[in-house]
Design an enzyme around this catalytic site. Structure first.
Site, short mmCIF file in Angstrom:
data_model
loop_
_atom_site.label_atom_id
_atom_site.label_comp_id
_atom_site.label_asym_id
_atom_site.label_seq_id
_atom_site.Cartn_x
_atom_site.Cartn_y
_atom_site.Cartn_z
N CYS A 237 0.73 -1.14 -0.01
CA CYS A 237 -0.06 0.00 0.08
C CYS A 237 0.89 1.08 0.08
CB CYS A 237 -0.84 -0.06 1.13
SG CYS A 237 -2.03 1.17 1.14
N CYS B 63 -1.21 8.67 6.96
CA CYS B 63 -2.50 8.28 6.43
C CYS B 63 -3.39 7.80 7.78
CB CYS B 63 -2.29 7.04 5.62
SG CYS B 63 -1.34 7.21 4.05
N CYS C 248 7.34 4.19 5.85
CA CYS C 248 6.37 3.94 4.91
C CYS C 248 7.29 3.59 3.52
CB CYS C 248 5.73 5.18 4.33
SG CYS C 248 6.75 6.35 3.70
#
EC number: 1.8.4.10
Length: 246
Positions: free
Chosen positions: A123, A204, A231
């Site tokens: 993701c 996020c 990330c």
């Protein structure tokens, strides 16, 4: 200068050369030197998160037209988007580039929008790493807001480093949390609206949690995924590797 010395200098990474010349100065001097040395070829990458305002302000004082890359993953808090707009207006930033994931890549990898529940790394790759590689393609250098106190993976963070062929500059690497708090007060900068509710590191929405007293400031990131602390955009060479395949 001998031929051997000349060859060594040619082989030296631009990050090493820049660090040797400018790495020991003040934060303000480092930013100013970077803006001058890489004029037209450098960008600041900012999340407009809980600690972002200080670096954005420092950069705006040097050059409000310096490009600022903002990754809108499609999963951000509405508060972050509104905070971004507030800071852009407040600081007079004139070249904020909003980068979004490739719609085709999202449709293929995350058609239901729940990839984060199954594969955090994938993701992050689709929504952050690949878009940033695309955004940084025109630049030879970039500025990040990482600090050493933000966890073990950043404890030895240099102020200047190589990121593939690019120069990556971390002007706040040696700043403490107290230094940041003092700068917020002295510069009269607004705080991210979620910070007072316990969100000390904001990414996020599905992967950001509140931080309990005494926890690491990034403890709320990917809390349900033990071992994940980044990330991917700051993993050594990750963004540069994608750029080389284009």
């Amino acid at each position: 200068m001998s031929a051997q010395t000349s060859a060594l200098l040619r082989d030296e990474h631009p990050a090493d050369l820049f660090a040797a010349r400018h790495g020991g100065g003040s934060t303000e001097d480092l930013i100013a030197a970077a803006a001058q040395a890489f004029a037209g070829r450098i960008a600041l990458v900012s999340s407009f998160g809980a600690e972002s305002a200080v670096l954005l302000d420092l950069v705006a004082q040097v050059d409000p037209a310096l490009p600022v890359v903002f990754l809108d993953t499609g999963k951000l808090f509405g508060e972050t988007l509104r905070y971004r707009d507030k800071l852009v207006s407040r600081l007079g930033l004139t070249d904020v580039r909003v980068i979004r994931p490739d719609p085709a890549a999202v449709a293929a990898a995350d058609p239901d929008g729940i990839l984060w529940t199954q594969n955090h790394d994938r993701c992050c790759y689709v929504r952050k790493v690949e878009p940033l590689a695309r955004a940084l393609a025109p630049f030879d250098a970039w500025i990040s807001g990482r600090k050493r106190y933000q966890g073990a993976t950043r404890a030895a963070l240099p102020r200047v480093e190589a990121d593939g062929p690019r120069v990556k500059i971390n002007p706040l690497a040696d700043w403490s949390r107290a230094d940041l708090d003092r700068a917020f007060a002295e510069r009269d900068l607004p705080r991210h609206p979620l910070e007072e509710d316990g969100f000390l590191s904001i990414g996020c929405m599905p992967c950001t949690d509140r931080v309990a007293p005494g926890e690491d400031v990034r403890a709320g990131r990917w809390r349900d995924n033990a071992g994940k602390t980044e990330c991917g955009i700051h993993l050594p060479g990750a963004v540069a590797a994608i750029s080389r395949t284009r």
